[in-house]
Scaffold this active site. Structure first.
Site, PDB file in Angstrom:
ATOM      1  N   LYS A  79    -108.060-173.883 -15.304  1.00 12.78           N
ATOM      2  CA  LYS A  79    -106.633-174.723 -15.130  1.00 12.78           C
ATOM      3  C   LYS A  79    -105.502-174.163 -15.520  1.00 12.78           C
ATOM      4  O   LYS A  79    -104.792-174.765 -16.556  1.00 12.78           O
ATOM      5  CB  LYS A  79    -107.385-176.208 -15.728  1.00 12.78           C
TER       6      LYS A  79
HETATM    7  O1  LIG Z   1    -111.679-178.333 -12.250  1.00 12.98           O
HETATM    8  C1  LIG Z   1    -112.602-178.807 -12.409  1.00 12.98           C
HETATM    9  O2  LIG Z   1    -113.805-178.268 -12.419  1.00 12.98           O
HETATM   10  C2  LIG Z   1    -112.813-180.352 -12.903  1.00 12.98           C
HETATM   11  C3  LIG Z   1    -111.953-180.959 -12.694  1.00 12.98           C
HETATM   12  C4  LIG Z   1    -111.959-182.489 -12.823  1.00 12.98           C
HETATM   13  O3  LIG Z   1    -111.226-183.223 -12.076  1.00 12.98           O
HETATM   14  N1  LIG Z   1    -112.834-182.993 -13.553  1.00 12.98           N
HETATM   15  C5  LIG Z   1    -114.057-182.330 -13.807  1.00 12.98           C
HETATM   16  O4  LIG Z   1    -114.828-182.753 -14.683  1.00 12.98           O
HETATM   17  N2  LIG Z   1    -113.838-180.701 -13.899  1.00 12.98           N
HETATM   18  C6  LIG Z   1    -114.728-179.867 -14.423  1.00 12.98           C
HETATM   19  O5  LIG Z   1    -116.072-179.997 -14.178  1.00 12.98           O
HETATM   20  C7  LIG Z   1    -117.146-179.906 -15.008  1.00 12.98           C
HETATM   21  C8  LIG Z   1    -117.801-181.339 -14.973  1.00 12.98           C
HETATM   22  O6  LIG Z   1    -118.821-181.255 -15.894  1.00 12.98           O
HETATM   23  P1  LIG Z   1    -120.145-182.336 -15.882  1.00 12.98           P
HETATM   24  O7  LIG Z   1    -119.470-183.677 -15.821  1.00 12.98           O
HETATM   25  O8  LIG Z   1    -120.899-181.718 -17.082  1.00 12.98           O
HETATM   26  O9  LIG Z   1    -120.832-182.135 -14.675  1.00 12.98           O
HETATM   27  C9  LIG Z   1    -116.225-179.602 -16.324  1.00 12.98           C
HETATM   28  O10 LIG Z   1    -116.128-178.185 -16.581  1.00 12.98           O
HETATM   29  C10 LIG Z   1    -114.878-180.347 -16.197  1.00 12.98           C
HETATM   30  O11 LIG Z   1    -113.908-179.459 -16.904  1.00 12.98           O
END
Ligand SMILES: O=C(O)c1cc(=O)[nH]c(=O)n1[C@@H]1O[C@H](COP(=O)(O)O)[C@@H](O)[C@H]1O
EC number: 4.1.1.23
Length: 301
Positions: free
Chosen positions: A104
Site C-alpha cells: 500500500k
Molecule cells: O490490499 C489488500 O490486500 C487489502 C485491502 C483491503 O481493503 N482489505 C484487506 O484486508 N487487505 C489485505 O488483505 C489481507 C486480508 O487478510 P485476511 O483477512 O486474513 O484474509 C490482509 O493482508 C490485508 O492487509
C-alpha cells in the site's frame, strides 16, 4: 506479455481466482515451526516466516494463480524480516506464481518512481530488486503519484492495484464522502479507468487494477461496471466475512478479470476444526492445501 494478460492466463490455466495471502504471525504458526523459534530473536522469527511461507507456496503452486505477501508482517521484524520477504518473493517467482506485494505504497511523483523501481517487475532484463509482479498502492496523493507507477508497469510488464473501496468497516469515512455528486471511491474508479485507457491488452485489461473489498458486495457490482479494464483484487473473503456469493460479480464472463484474496483462513487452516491435522501439527501443509481446494470449489460453485 502484459501483467494483466499473464494474470488472466494464470487464472485460466489453474482454473482458480484464489489469491493466497502470505500474512505470517508468530503465535499462529504451526507447532513444528513455532517450537524452533527463539522468540526474542527477530532473525529466528524471520527464518521461521521464510520456511512457513515457502512451504505454503509449495503447497499451493499449481492450485492458484498468485500469492500476496503482506509486507507489514515482515517489516515488523526489521531488517531480518525484509530479507525474509525477499526470499519469499523469489521462491514464489521460481514456483511460477504471480506475486502481488501488498505494501500500500505511494508518495509524491519522484518518490513514487523509486517505489515502482523497487517493487515492480519480476522478468529480465529490467528485473526489480524485490521482483514482484504487482504492488498495492494508495490513490490519496492523486493522479501524478500514480502515473510513475503506470510508466514502470509499461516498461516491465508489471501491474498495480489501487485502493478503491477497502474491506475495513471504517473505509467509508473518506471513501464514501460525496464531492460534486459522486463519492470519492467513484472518483478514484474513474481515474483508474482513465489511466488504463491507452494500455489495453487483447482482452481489454490494463495494468491498473483495483482493490475492492468482498465485504461491500453492492459496491463491488457497481465498481466492476465502472472499471471494466481493471483486474480486481478482492480481499475480505473468509476471515472478514466475505462469501463466494459476495464476490461473484467481480469475475468476467470467462471467469477471469479478478482474484479473491484469503490470508488467515488458508495459511492458518491447521487451526480450523474442519481440516483436522495431527496433534503435533506436523501435516499442517495438508490443511493449507485442503483450504485452498475448498476455496477454489466455493468460488466455482
Ligand atoms: O490490499 C489488500 O490486500 C487489502 C485491502 C483491503 O481493503 N482489505 C484487506 O484486508 N487487505 C489485505 O488483505 C489481507 C486480508 O487478510 P485476511 O483477512 O486474513 O484474509 C490482509 O493482508 C490485508 O492487509
Amino acid at each position: 506479455m502484459t501483467f494483466a494478460t499473464q494474470l488472466n492466463a494464470a487464472i485460466l490455466r489453474t482454473g482458480s481466482v484464489t489469491c493466497v495471502g502470505l500474512d505470517p504471525r508468530l503465535e499462529q504458526l504451526p507447532k513444528p515451526l513455532r517450537e524452533s523459534v527463539s522468540e526474542n530473536r527477530k532473525d529466528s522469527v524471520a527464518a521461521a516466516y521464510t520456511q512457513f511461507c515457502c512451504e505454503i507456496i509449495d503447497a499451493v503452486a499449481g492450485l492458484v494463480p498468485c500469492v500476496k505477501p503482506q509486507a507489514a508482517f515482515f517489516e515488523q521484524l526489521g531488517p531480518a524480516g525484509m530479507v525474509s520477504l525477499g526470499e519469499v518473493i523469489a521462491h514464489a517467482n521460481r514456483a511460477g506464481l504471480i506475486v502481488i506485494t501488498d505494501g500500500k505504497r505511494n508518495d509524491i511523483g519522484s518518490t513514487a518512481t523509486a517505489y515502482a523501481d523497487a517493487y515492480l517487475g519480476s522478468a529480465e532484463p529490467e528485473r526489480s530488486p524485490w521482483g514482484s509482479d504487482a504492488l498495492t498502492v494508495s490513490p490519496y496523493l492523486g493522479r501524478d503519484s500514480l502515473e510513475p507507477f503506470v510508466e514502470v508497469c509499461d516498461r516491465r510488464a508489471a501491474g498495480i492495484f489501487v485502493l478503491v473501496k477497502t474491506s475495513n468497516p471504517g473505509g467509508g469515512y473518506l471513501q464514501d464522502l460525496s464531492v460534486d455528486g459522486k463519492t470519492i471511491y467513484q472518483s478514484v474508479a474513474e481515474l483508474v479507468t482513465e489511466l488504463n485507457k491507452s494500455r489495453l491488452d487483447a482482452d481489454g485489461y490494463g495494468p491498473v487494477g483495483a482493490v475492492v473489498g468482498a465485504t461491500y458486495p453492492e459496491q463491488l457490482v457497481e465498481l466492476r461496471k465502472a472499471m471494466p479494464h481493471s483486474i480486481l483484487l478482492v480481499p475480505g473473503f473468509g476471515a472478514q466475512g466475505g462469501s463466494a456469493d459476495d464476490v461473484r460479480a467481480a469475475m468476467d464472463s470467462n471467469g477471469a478479470g479478478a482474484v479473491v484474496n484469503s490470508s488467515r483462513h488458508i495459511i492458518f487452516a491447521h487451526k480450523r476444526e474442519e481440516f483436522s491435522v495431527a496433534a503435533d501439527e506436523s501435516n499442517w501443509q495438508d490443511a493449507v492445501r485442503a483450504a485452498t481446494v475448498q476455496m477454489n470449489e466455493q468460488l466455482k460453485g
